[in-house]
Design a protein around this motif. Structure first.
Motif, PDB file in Angstrom:
ATOM      1  N   ALA A 121     -10.975  -0.243  -9.547  1.00 44.51           N
ATOM      2  CA  ALA A 121      -9.672   0.387  -9.379  1.00 44.51           C
ATOM      3  C   ALA A 121      -9.266   1.039 -10.692  1.00 44.51           C
ATOM      4  O   ALA A 121      -9.551   0.526 -11.775  1.00 44.51           O
ATOM      5  N   VAL A 141      -3.253   4.573 -12.271  1.00 43.84           N
ATOM      6  CA  VAL A 141      -2.869   5.989 -12.259  1.00 43.84           C
ATOM      7  C   VAL A 141      -1.421   6.222 -12.672  1.00 43.84           C
ATOM      8  O   VAL A 141      -1.037   7.341 -12.991  1.00 43.84           O
ATOM      9  N   LEU A 156     -11.403   2.583  -5.643  1.00 46.04           N
ATOM     10  CA  LEU A 156     -12.504   3.489  -5.305  1.00 46.04           C
ATOM     11  C   LEU A 156     -13.481   2.728  -4.415  1.00 46.04           C
ATOM     12  O   LEU A 156     -14.125   1.763  -4.859  1.00 46.04           O
ATOM     13  N   ASN A 204      -0.424   4.619  -0.318  1.00 43.58           N
ATOM     14  CA  ASN A 204      -1.069   5.753   0.349  1.00 43.58           C
ATOM     15  C   ASN A 204      -2.415   5.290   0.896  1.00 43.58           C
ATOM     16  O   ASN A 204      -3.329   4.982   0.127  1.00 43.58           O
ATOM     17  N   ALA A 224       0.682   1.503 -10.460  1.00 47.22           N
ATOM     18  CA  ALA A 224       0.083   2.094  -9.264  1.00 47.22           C
ATOM     19  C   ALA A 224      -1.403   2.228  -9.549  1.00 47.22           C
ATOM     20  O   ALA A 224      -1.790   2.836 -10.549  1.00 47.22           O
ATOM     21  N   HIS A 243     -11.116   2.743   6.016  1.00 43.48           N
ATOM     22  CA  HIS A 243      -9.970   2.013   5.503  1.00 43.48           C
ATOM     23  C   HIS A 243      -9.975   0.567   6.006  1.00 43.48           C
ATOM     24  O   HIS A 243      -9.610  -0.359   5.269  1.00 43.48           O
ATOM     25  N   GLU A 256       0.850  -1.189   0.000  1.00 41.17           N
ATOM     26  CA  GLU A 256       0.000   0.000   0.000  1.00 41.17           C
ATOM     27  C   GLU A 256       0.887   1.240   0.000  1.00 41.17           C
ATOM     28  O   GLU A 256       1.772   1.384   0.840  1.00 41.17           O
ATOM     29  N   ARG A 267      -5.436   2.946  -7.950  1.00 41.10           N
ATOM     30  CA  ARG A 267      -6.225   3.541  -6.867  1.00 41.10           C
ATOM     31  C   ARG A 267      -7.586   2.862  -6.817  1.00 41.10           C
ATOM     32  O   ARG A 267      -8.310   2.837  -7.823  1.00 41.10           O
ATOM     33  N   ILE A 273      -5.836   7.514   0.135  1.00 41.15           N
ATOM     34  CA  ILE A 273      -6.480   7.466  -1.181  1.00 41.15           C
ATOM     35  C   ILE A 273      -6.526   6.038  -1.734  1.00 41.15           C
ATOM     36  O   ILE A 273      -6.836   5.823  -2.897  1.00 41.15           O
ATOM     37  N   LYS A 274      -6.161   5.063  -0.888  1.00 37.41           N
ATOM     38  CA  LYS A 274      -6.234   3.628  -1.262  1.00 37.41           C
ATOM     39  C   LYS A 274      -5.416   3.344  -2.520  1.00 37.41           C
ATOM     40  O   LYS A 274      -5.866   2.687  -3.460  1.00 37.41           O
ATOM     41  N   LEU A 275      -4.179   3.845  -2.504  1.00 36.31           N
ATOM     42  CA  LEU A 275      -3.256   3.688  -3.619  1.00 36.31           C
ATOM     43  C   LEU A 275      -2.309   2.527  -3.348  1.00 36.31           C
ATOM     44  O   LEU A 275      -1.694   2.463  -2.280  1.00 36.31           O
ATOM     45  N   TRP A 276      -2.198   1.593  -4.304  1.00 38.35           N
ATOM     46  CA  TRP A 276      -1.387   0.389  -4.128  1.00 38.35           C
ATOM     47  C   TRP A 276      -0.398   0.208  -5.269  1.00 38.35           C
ATOM     48  O   TRP A 276      -0.683   0.549  -6.422  1.00 38.35           O
TER      49      TRP A 276
END
Length: 360
Positions: A130, A133, A146, A98, A142, A151, A96, A144, A101-104
Motif C-alpha cells: 500500500a 497518498v 496495489l 474509493n 489515505a 475487488h 473504503e 492505496r 482504486i482500492k483507496l482507504w
C-alpha cells in the motif's frame, strides 16, 4: 457539582468522570451471551434491580419492539512493515474511500513515521503493498492498496490479513474467540470497526423467547466508527463535533416500528448506535422514515428522545460520548448513581461487560 464551573447547558465533560477500577474492565466475554448481568434502571424513581440479561423478556410483550444494529465488524487491525527500514506499522482500517482504486481511510501507528509516498508491505511474504497518498483531517492517512485481481478477491485477502479490532482498554491482542464473540449473531452488513456492544448479549435462544412473547424485532444499520472512543478535551459538550457515521434505516424497520407505536407499544433501542440512528431518522410526525446516508447527531443531556422509549446499553468508560448518550435517556443523576451501584456490585464494564436497561 462544583459551583465555580461555568454551565452553558448544566453539565460539563468532567461531570461524567468517575473512578473505574481496572479489575472491572472486561477483557473477555461472559461464557454465554445472554448470561451477563443486567442492571435495570427505572428512570421515574431512580430505583434499581439486579437481573441476568436473559431476564429482559420479563419487561416486554406484545407490540413492544426491539431495534437492533445489524452492522458487521470488519477485521480492521493490520500489521505491516515500512519500506527500507522494516519498521512495524499498525494500520487500522476505517472505511473504503474509493472501491475502483482500492483507496482507504486508515489510522497508522506510529503516525510520525508514515508520510506521503511511503510504502507499507503486508503479509508473511509481503505480497500486498500500500502507498500513502494523503493525510486526513483526523490525523490518519489515505492509502492505496496495489492488488491485481477483483475487488471481491482483494477484500477477502485484506480481511484475511486483518485481526479483530477489540478496544485497546482490553489490554490484549485479539484471538480466535474474538472472531465470534466480538460480533452479534445477527451481523449482516460489513462496515463497522467497533461492535454494537449491547447487541452482543443476544443469543439465538433469547431471541426465540422474545418472539414467543410477541415482542417485535426490527433492524437498521449504523457502521460504528472510532469516534465514540475519542478523548473529549473540551469541557463544554455543546462545542464537540461527532464524527459522521454511515447509516441505513430500511422500510421494513419503519413499518414494524410504526405498527408498534400505533398499538401503544414501546420502542427499545439496543445500543447507543441504534439510539443515534432512530433519533436521526425520526420525522416531525413522530415516526421514523427510510434513511440512507450519514449522521453526526450528537446526543447529550439535557435531551428528550423523540422516538425511543427505552435503552439497552453496556457500562461505558469515564467521560465518554457513550456515557453522555446513556445519561441523556436515563437522566444524569440517575445514571451516575447507577454507575456507582454497578461498581460497588462488581459489574463488568466495556464492550464485553454487563448491560443496563433504562426503562420507566
Amino acid at each position: 457539582m462544583s459551583k465555580n464551573k461555568l454551565r452553558i447547558n448544566g453539565l460539563r465533560v468532567s461531570d461524567f468522570d468517575y473512578k473505574l477500577p481496572d479489575s472491572l474492565i472486561a477483557s473477555r466475554p461472559s461464557k454465554e451471551r445472554d448470561e451477563s448481568r443486567l442492571l435495570v434502571l427505572h428512570r421515574k424513581d431512580g430505583s434499581i434491580e439486579h437481573k441476568i440479561f436473559k431476564d429482559i423478556v420479563e419487561y416486554y410483550g406484545k407490540n413492544d419492539c426491539f431495534v437492533f444494529n445489524d452492522t458487521k465488524v470488519i477485521p480492521a487491525r493490520l500489521f505491516g512493515t515500512k519500506e527500507k527500514n522494516d519498521a512495524q506499522i499498525e494500520v487500522f482500517l476505517l472505511r473504503e474511500l474509493n472501491e475502483s482504486i482500492k483507496l482507504w481511510d486508515v489510522l497508522v501507528n506510529p503516525a510520525r513515521k508514515i508520510r506521503i509516498s511511503n510504502k507499507i508491505y503486508f503479509g508473511p511474504d509481503e505480497s500486498l503493498m500500500a502507498e500513502v497518498v494523503d493525510n486526513t483531517i483526523n490525523g490518519g492517512r489515505a492509502i492505496r492498496f496495489l492488488y491485481d485481481g477483483t475487488h471481491e478477491d482483494f477484500k477477502q485477502f485484506l480481511y484475511q490479513l486483518g485481526t479483530v479490532p477489540i478496544p485497546e482498554y482490553m489490554n490484549r491482542m485479539a484471538d480466535e474467540d474474538d472472531v465470534e464473540r466480538y460480533q452479534t449473531i445477527f451481523a449482516k452488513h460489513e462496515g463497522a470497526v467497533v461492535a454494537p456492544a449491547a447487541g452482543l448479549h443476544f443469543s439465538k435462544i433469547l431471541m426465540k423467547r422474545m418472539e414467543l412473547h410477541d415482542i417485535r424485532l426490527a433492524y437498521l444499520t449504523l457502521h460504528n466508527g472510532l469516534g465514540n472512543y475519542e478523548n473529549q478535551d473540551i469541557e463544554d459538550p455543546s462545542k464537540h463535533r461527532k464524527n459522521n457515521e454511515q447509516m441505513i434505516v430500511p422500510l421494513a424497520c419503519c413499518e414494524t416500528t410504526r405498527r408498534c407505536k400505533d398499538a401503544g407499544g414501546r420502542i427499545i433501542a439496543v445500543g447507543t448506535s441504534v439510539l443515534r440512528a432512530l433519533e436521526t431518522a425520526v420525522s416531525t410526525d413522530g415516526y421514523i422514515k427510510e434513511y440512507d446516508g450519514w449522521t453526526n447527531k450528537y446526543i447529550y443531556p439535557p435531551y428528550e428522545p423523540q422516538f425511543v422509549n427505552d435503552l439497552i446499553t453496556n457500562f461505558h468508560m469515564p467521560s465518554s460520548l457513550l456515557l453522555m448518550m446513556t445519561a441523556a435517556v436515563g437522566g444524569y443523576e440517575e445514571v451516575m448513581n447507577a454507575y456507582e451501584v454497578a461498581i460497588k456490585e462488581g459489574y463488568r464494564f466495556g464492550a464485553y461487560g454487563d448491560a443496563m436497561l433504562i426503562t420507566d
